[in-house]
Structure formats: C-alpha cells, structure tokens
Design a protein around this motif. Structure first.
Motif, PDB file in Angstrom:
ATOM      1  N   VAL A   1       0.839  -1.201   0.000  1.00 38.70           N
ATOM      2  CA  VAL A   1       0.000   0.000   0.000  1.00 38.70           C
ATOM      3  C   VAL A   1       0.878   1.257   0.000  1.00 38.70           C
ATOM      4  N   HIS A   2       1.941   1.229   0.802  1.00 36.32           N
ATOM      5  CA  HIS A   2       2.875   2.371   0.795  1.00 36.32           C
ATOM      6  C   HIS A   2       3.459   2.588  -0.604  1.00 36.32           C
ATOM      7  N   ALA A   3       3.798   1.483  -1.280  1.00 40.77           N
ATOM      8  CA  ALA A   3       4.376   1.597  -2.624  1.00 40.77           C
ATOM      9  C   ALA A   3       3.356   2.179  -3.603  1.00 40.77           C
ATOM     10  N   ALA A   4       2.104   1.741  -3.478  1.00 40.09           N
ATOM     11  CA  ALA A   4       1.058   2.253  -4.371  1.00 40.09           C
ATOM     12  C   ALA A   4       0.808   3.745  -4.127  1.00 40.09           C
TER      13      ALA A   4
ATOM     14  N   ALA B   1       3.094   5.844  -3.017  1.00 41.09           N
ATOM     15  CA  ALA B   1       4.268   6.544  -3.558  1.00 41.09           C
ATOM     16  C   ALA B   1       4.170   6.674  -5.077  1.00 41.09           C
ATOM     17  N   ASP B   2       3.713   5.603  -5.749  1.00 38.73           N
ATOM     18  CA  ASP B   2       3.548   5.637  -7.210  1.00 38.73           C
ATOM     19  C   ASP B   2       2.540   6.690  -7.621  1.00 38.73           C
ATOM     20  N   ALA B   3       1.373   6.665  -6.964  1.00 36.61           N
ATOM     21  CA  ALA B   3       0.312   7.612  -7.322  1.00 36.61           C
ATOM     22  C   ALA B   3       0.764   9.043  -7.047  1.00 36.61           C
ATOM     23  N   ALA B   4       1.477   9.228  -5.949  1.00 37.46           N
ATOM     24  CA  ALA B   4       1.959  10.566  -5.607  1.00 37.46           C
ATOM     25  C   ALA B   4       2.946  11.048  -6.668  1.00 37.46           C
ATOM     26  N   ARG B   5       3.863  10.176  -7.048  1.00 35.70           N
ATOM     27  CA  ARG B   5       4.854  10.568  -8.051  1.00 35.70           C
ATOM     28  C   ARG B   5       4.174  10.963  -9.357  1.00 35.70           C
TER      29      ARG B   5
ATOM     30  N   PHE C   1      -7.813   4.431  -3.234  1.00 37.10           N
ATOM     31  CA  PHE C   1      -6.854   5.376  -2.634  1.00 37.10           C
ATOM     32  C   PHE C   1      -5.842   5.963  -3.626  1.00 37.10           C
ATOM     33  N   PRO C   2      -5.396   5.194  -4.677  1.00 30.96           N
ATOM     34  CA  PRO C   2      -4.466   5.849  -5.608  1.00 30.96           C
ATOM     35  C   PRO C   2      -5.122   7.029  -6.346  1.00 30.96           C
TER      36      PRO C   2
ATOM     37  N   ALA D   1      -7.522   8.876  -5.128  1.00 37.66           N
ATOM     38  CA  ALA D   1      -7.630   9.952  -4.137  1.00 37.66           C
ATOM     39  C   ALA D   1      -6.305  10.712  -4.012  1.00 37.66           C
ATOM     40  N   VAL D   2      -5.201   9.977  -4.069  1.00 38.60           N
ATOM     41  CA  VAL D   2      -3.884  10.632  -3.962  1.00 38.60           C
ATOM     42  C   VAL D   2      -3.673  11.579  -5.147  1.00 38.60           C
ATOM     43  N   THR D   3      -4.094  11.167  -6.330  1.00 43.82           N
ATOM     44  CA  THR D   3      -3.916  12.064  -7.482  1.00 43.82           C
ATOM     45  C   THR D   3      -4.790  13.304  -7.347  1.00 43.82           C
ATOM     46  N   PHE D   4      -5.873  13.210  -6.595  1.00 43.09           N
ATOM     47  CA  PHE D   4      -6.752  14.360  -6.373  1.00 43.09           C
ATOM     48  C   PHE D   4      -6.386  15.146  -5.111  1.00 43.09           C
ATOM     49  N   GLY D   5      -5.271  14.803  -4.486  1.00 42.55           N
ATOM     50  CA  GLY D   5      -4.780  15.638  -3.396  1.00 42.55           C
ATOM     51  C   GLY D   5      -5.000  15.112  -1.998  1.00 42.55           C
ATOM     52  N   ALA D   6      -5.410  13.855  -1.849  1.00 46.05           N
ATOM     53  CA  ALA D   6      -5.602  13.311  -0.498  1.00 46.05           C
ATOM     54  C   ALA D   6      -4.327  13.481   0.330  1.00 46.05           C
TER      55      ALA D   6
END
Ligand SMILES: *Cc1c(COP(=O)(O)O)cnc(C)c1O
Length: 229
Positions: free
Chosen positions: A15-18, A20-24, A202-203, A205-210
């Motif tokens: 989950v941490h890796a996913a 990090a990927d989405a954030a990048r 969650f990935p 959501a991360v791209t939308f700024g979570a």
C-alpha cells in the motif's frame, strides 16, 4: 482471505508503494500522504504485526469497539495516532475525546458544541475533520456540501481545531468528482488536509490531493461479516 494467512506487513508495504507511485504520477511526494490503517473488526492480535512493522496511525469506526483494544495498545506503543472515522453520537463524545487523537466525523452543530465542551473539560484537543456528504446520500453521515462552510465556521468559533475535510463517496459512483469537490470546498475554507480514499480507490484519491487515505481491507484482508441478527 481472512485471518491468519494474511501477511499484513507485506500488504502494508504494498500500500505504501502504491501511494508513492500515485503521488509521483501527480507530482507529489508519498511522504505527504498519511496512511491510516483501518483496523475495525480486527482484534489486537491482528493489529500487533502492523504495529511491529513500525506503523503507528490507525482508524476505527466505533468508539466502543476501539475502547476494547486501543487503551492497552497505546500503553505498549507510545506514539500511536488513533483516528475516529465512523459516525459519532453525542453521548459518546466524552469517550471519543478521551481516546482518539483525531476525530474525522464532525458533521453537525450539536456535535460541535458537545465536543467543544468535552475538550475543554478534559483539556484534550484532538484535531478535527469535518465530514462532508459529497454524494448527498440520505442514509449517509456528513454535512451537505452547501452547508459545509457554515459548519466549519461554527466549529472554529467553538474552538475546535479544524484541520481538514473527510468524505466517503457513494459506492456505486466514480469517486473522482467527489474527491475534486472535497478539495474545492477545503480550499475555499483554507483547510489543507483531505481524508479521502479507501482500499478500492486510494491511488485515485492521492492524485486528487488526499493527504490522508483510510485503508482497511488492502492491509488486513476482508473483514468477517457482522454476526447475523
Ligand atoms: C471501513 C472504512 C474504511 C476502510 O475501508 P476499506 O475498503 O476496507 O479500505 C475507510 N473509511 C471509513 C470511513 C470506513 O468506515
């Protein structure tokens, strides 16, 4: 899968890796996203490996259930940060303030006032998120989008430490528009934390700024169904 055949530490790493990927992909840093491991329905024995893997941020959706396991675990691991992510009844506000470090489900004026009073009384001031019912679903908790600015103002006025907004999009809808709406409402209220995204999304959501994602199943495996009534 449920139970002991699950490698929660490996799941946690995935989950941490996913994240990090989405954030990048979104030009963000994985470290800017806090992973809340949602441990509802799981007992201390199942939570322990996640703690032993070094994780400290957890979410529970029921005050009473949380009280059966977290006071002990908090004694064993000093730096735990416990988030309440389920609906809060005013008669449980006292216990919630005593146990939780963050309350994500502030959604009505009456609750604001009861929480403010309890926080003063206990001299304990958990950070608060206002929960927004972005899908305007009748059965779902959360303040309506149009009423959110007003509730944020009331909560601030009452002395609550409002740090962000939280949402749970409708299960049968594409979540992106809900994540985008939550972000828009947060921005116009000067709030920079967004609690959005669960195991299934969650990935996105991360791209939308979570800034906070709440992940249960992807870490702990499927929850046992509630005992039949
Ligand atoms: C249970 C729950 C989650 C975690 O859901 P999963 O799909 O298991 O990741 C997240 N947020 C809230 C509010 C929940 O109640």
């Amino acid at each position: 899968m449920t139970g002991d055949d699950i490698d929660v530490a490996a799941n946690l790493a995935d989950v941490h890796a996913a994240i990090a990927d989405a954030a990048r992909d979104a030009g963000r840093k994985g470290d800017d996203v806090t992973l809340i491991a949602v441990s509802k329905t799981h007992d201390a024995a199942h939570i322990l490996p996640v703690l032993q893997a070094g994780h400290r941020v957890f979410g529970e959706n029921r005050v009473q259930e949380a009280e059966t396991k977290w006071p002990d675990l908090k004694q064993q691991f000093a730096d735990i940060e416990l988030h309440l992510i389920g609906p809060l009844q005013t008669n449980k506000a006292k216990n919630a303030v005593a146990l939780f470090d963050v309350i994500q489900t502030v959604d009505r004026e009456k609750l604001v006032h009861v929480l403010a009073k309890e926080m003063t009384k206990q001299d304990r001031h958990p950070a608060c998120f206002v929960q927004v019912n972005t899908g305007e679903e009748a059965q779902k908790a959360g303040v309506l989008p149009d009423d959110t600015d007003g509730l944020v103002a009331v909560a601030r006025e009452a002395g609550l430490n409002v740090v962000g907004l939280m949402c749970i999009p409708p299960f049968d809808e594409e979540p992106s528009m809900h994540f985008a709406l939550l972000r828009t409402i947060a921005e116009r209220n000067g709030l920079d934390r967004l609690s959005m995204g669960m195991s299934g999304d969650f990935p996105v959501a991360v791209t939308f700024g979570a800034t906070h994602v709440r992940v249960g199943t992807a870490i702990f495996g499927h929850r046992a169904p509630p005992p039949s009534a």
